[in-house]
Design a protein around this motif. Structure first.
Motif, PDB file in Angstrom:
ATOM      1  N   GLN A   1      -8.930  -4.675  -4.634  1.00  0.00           N
ATOM      2  CA  GLN A   1     -10.025  -3.601  -4.829  1.00  0.00           C
ATOM      3  C   GLN A   1      -9.980  -2.536  -4.041  1.00  0.00           C
ATOM      4  O   GLN A   1     -10.063  -1.475  -4.498  1.00  0.00           O
ATOM      5  CB  GLN A   1     -11.422  -4.551  -5.074  1.00  0.00           C
ATOM      6  N   SER A   2      -9.936  -2.788  -2.855  1.00  0.00           N
ATOM      7  CA  SER A   2      -9.699  -1.609  -1.782  1.00  0.00           C
ATOM      8  C   SER A   2      -8.575  -1.077  -1.563  1.00  0.00           C
ATOM      9  O   SER A   2      -7.516  -1.744  -1.554  1.00  0.00           O
ATOM     10  CB  SER A   2     -10.592  -2.218  -0.561  1.00  0.00           C
ATOM     11  N   SER A   3      -8.335   0.314  -1.259  1.00  0.00           N
ATOM     12  CA  SER A   3      -7.232   0.954  -0.935  1.00  0.00           C
ATOM     13  C   SER A   3      -7.324   1.237   0.668  1.00  0.00           C
ATOM     14  O   SER A   3      -6.184   1.933   1.278  1.00  0.00           O
ATOM     15  CB  SER A   3      -6.899   2.269  -1.496  1.00  0.00           C
ATOM     16  N   ASP A   4      -8.516   0.798   1.336  1.00  0.00           N
ATOM     17  CA  ASP A   4      -8.759   1.100   2.666  1.00  0.00           C
ATOM     18  C   ASP A   4      -7.729   0.132   3.361  1.00  0.00           C
ATOM     19  O   ASP A   4      -7.531  -1.081   2.871  1.00  0.00           O
ATOM     20  CB  ASP A   4     -10.001   0.876   3.081  1.00  0.00           C
TER      21      ASP A   4
ATOM     22  N   GLN B   1       0.870  -1.141  -0.102  1.00  0.00           N
ATOM     23  CA  GLN B   1      -0.135   0.187  -0.056  1.00  0.00           C
ATOM     24  C   GLN B   1       0.683   1.304   0.107  1.00  0.00           C
ATOM     25  O   GLN B   1       1.978   1.252   0.513  1.00  0.00           O
ATOM     26  CB  GLN B   1      -0.755   0.049   1.412  1.00  0.00           C
TER      27      GLN B   1
ATOM     28  N   LYS C   1      -9.471  -3.149   5.078  1.00  0.00           N
ATOM     29  CA  LYS C   1     -10.240  -3.716   3.840  1.00  0.00           C
ATOM     30  C   LYS C   1      -9.220  -4.419   2.981  1.00  0.00           C
ATOM     31  O   LYS C   1      -9.262  -5.744   2.635  1.00  0.00           O
ATOM     32  CB  LYS C   1     -11.140  -2.902   3.083  1.00  0.00           C
ATOM     33  N   ALA C   2      -7.759  -3.469   2.742  1.00  0.00           N
ATOM     34  CA  ALA C   2      -7.046  -4.397   2.038  1.00  0.00           C
ATOM     35  C   ALA C   2      -6.201  -5.604   2.610  1.00  0.00           C
ATOM     36  O   ALA C   2      -5.884  -6.496   2.091  1.00  0.00           O
ATOM     37  CB  ALA C   2      -5.974  -2.967   1.668  1.00  0.00           C
TER      38      ALA C   2
ATOM     39  N   THR D   1      -2.376  -2.383  -4.035  1.00  0.00           N
ATOM     40  CA  THR D   1      -3.598  -1.512  -4.177  1.00  0.00           C
ATOM     41  C   THR D   1      -3.366  -0.531  -5.308  1.00  0.00           C
ATOM     42  O   THR D   1      -2.442  -0.565  -5.758  1.00  0.00           O
ATOM     43  CB  THR D   1      -3.799  -0.800  -2.822  1.00  0.00           C
TER      44      THR D   1
ATOM     45  N   GLU E   1      -8.811  -8.452   2.437  1.00  0.00           N
ATOM     46  CA  GLU E   1      -8.493  -8.740   1.159  1.00  0.00           C
ATOM     47  C   GLU E   1      -7.344  -9.800   0.816  1.00  0.00           C
ATOM     48  O   GLU E   1      -7.374 -10.891   0.192  1.00  0.00           O
ATOM     49  CB  GLU E   1      -8.491  -7.957  -0.053  1.00  0.00           C
TER      50      GLU E   1
END
Length: 310
Positions: free
Chosen positions: A237-240, A158, A243-244, A178, A247
């Motif tokens: 899909q997520s950059s949070d 990230q 949540k990343a 991400t 994933e």
């Protein structure tokens, strides 16, 4: 006379080859480092130097599902490695070498950034060639032991992974990014080359031509470029941050489902196939099988499935 000398030369060559193969095999054993005093490397002296540069931490969370989370935690400096963090990384690797229930590992950085390499305060203070080589040996030892862990590892990138941070990603079995993250080997701009083993591992991952482009061009590898060249395995899909991580855990679970001894055996077999000559790798694969055949996981699978037909 010529025949006797030929036989003698052949036997000497075989002996040297056997010695070389044996040494290579020993390197794959848990806890064995590349460099020691015979190479002019004095680990305790290096540790005393690194202790002088505090800041940040390397945190390890070991979960009951067999997946660990290793976090580079120095957000005020984009998770750059301080000297103390380098020492802690070795401590965490040793801890993971002894985690017999472990199957997988996610490497991440705190606060949505992977790692920006080495803390410049330490780099400036260790400016002599001798210090640079000693630090290189220390980090190559650590990351090689990390790479040989019997755990399937994935780097969760990230934000930025630069310099030593980019090198660390190459020590993982897989890499996830991400959408907004960037990996960049900036060593040329610092007037050096990768020194933690990153160049050698990068060649193995993407090939020598692509690796030369990435290193000599100090290319900014966004998620699309990195995916297209095969450097990363998937774009999340997520950059949070939270949540990343979820994933990444879901992605890794597909590869670590099953008994720990089987997953760890698979990783050991792949390591030997990558690093040893074929004859030694085959023997190592045979030895790993010997620890599993007729074991609990094997007998349970046979009892459940009978003959595997799917």
């Amino acid at each position: 006379m010529f025949s006797w000398m030929s036989i003698m030369s052949t036997e000497m060559a075989k002996s040297l080859l056997t010695t070389s193969l044996s040494a290579r095999t020993k390197l794959l054993q848990t806890g064995v480092s590349l460099y020691n005093t015979s190479h002019g490397f004095h680990e305790e002296e290096v540790k005393k130097i690194l202790e002088q540069f505090p800041g940040g931490s390397v945190d390890l969370q070991k979960n009951q599902n067999g997946i660990g989370i290793l976090t580079l935690n120095n957000p005020n400096k984009m998770n750059a490695f301080s000297g103390v963090m380098m020492l802690q990384l070795l401590e965490r690797v040793i801890e993971l070498e002894n985690w017999t229930e472990g199957k997988g590992l996610i490497v991440r950085g705190a606060k949505n950034t992977f790692c920006s390499g080495s803390d410049l305060n330490a780099v400036k203070a260790l400016s002599t060639s001798e210090n640079g080589v000693a630090l290189s040996m220390f980090m190559q030892n650590t990351l090689t032991r990390f790479m040989r862990l019997p755990l399937i590892s994935v780097a969760l990138v990230q934000g930025w992974a630069m310099g030593g941070g980019a090198e660390f990603t190459t020590a993982c079995d897989f890499r996830l990014m991400t959408m907004e993250s960037v990996i960049r080997f900036v060593h040329k701009e610092m007037g050096i080359v990768p020194s933690w083993g990153g160049a050698s591992r990068l060649v193995e991952i993407i090939g020598s031509r692509q690796a030369l482009k990435v290193l000599s061009g100090t290319l900014k590898l966004d998620s699309k470029k990195a995916l297209n060249m095969g450097f990363v395995d998937e774009v999340l899909q997520s950059s949070d941050e939270a949540k990343a991580l979820e994933e990444a855990q879901e992605w890794l679970e597909q590869f670590v489902s099953g008994p720990p001894e089987v997953i760890r055996g698979l990783k050991k077999s792949v390591c030997s196939g990558r690093e040893l000559y074929l004859e030694e790798a085959l023997q190592n694969e045979r030895d790993v099988l010997g620890t599993l055949w007729g074991g609990p996981a094997n007998l349970e699978a046979i009892a459940k499935r009978g003959k595997h037909t799917k």
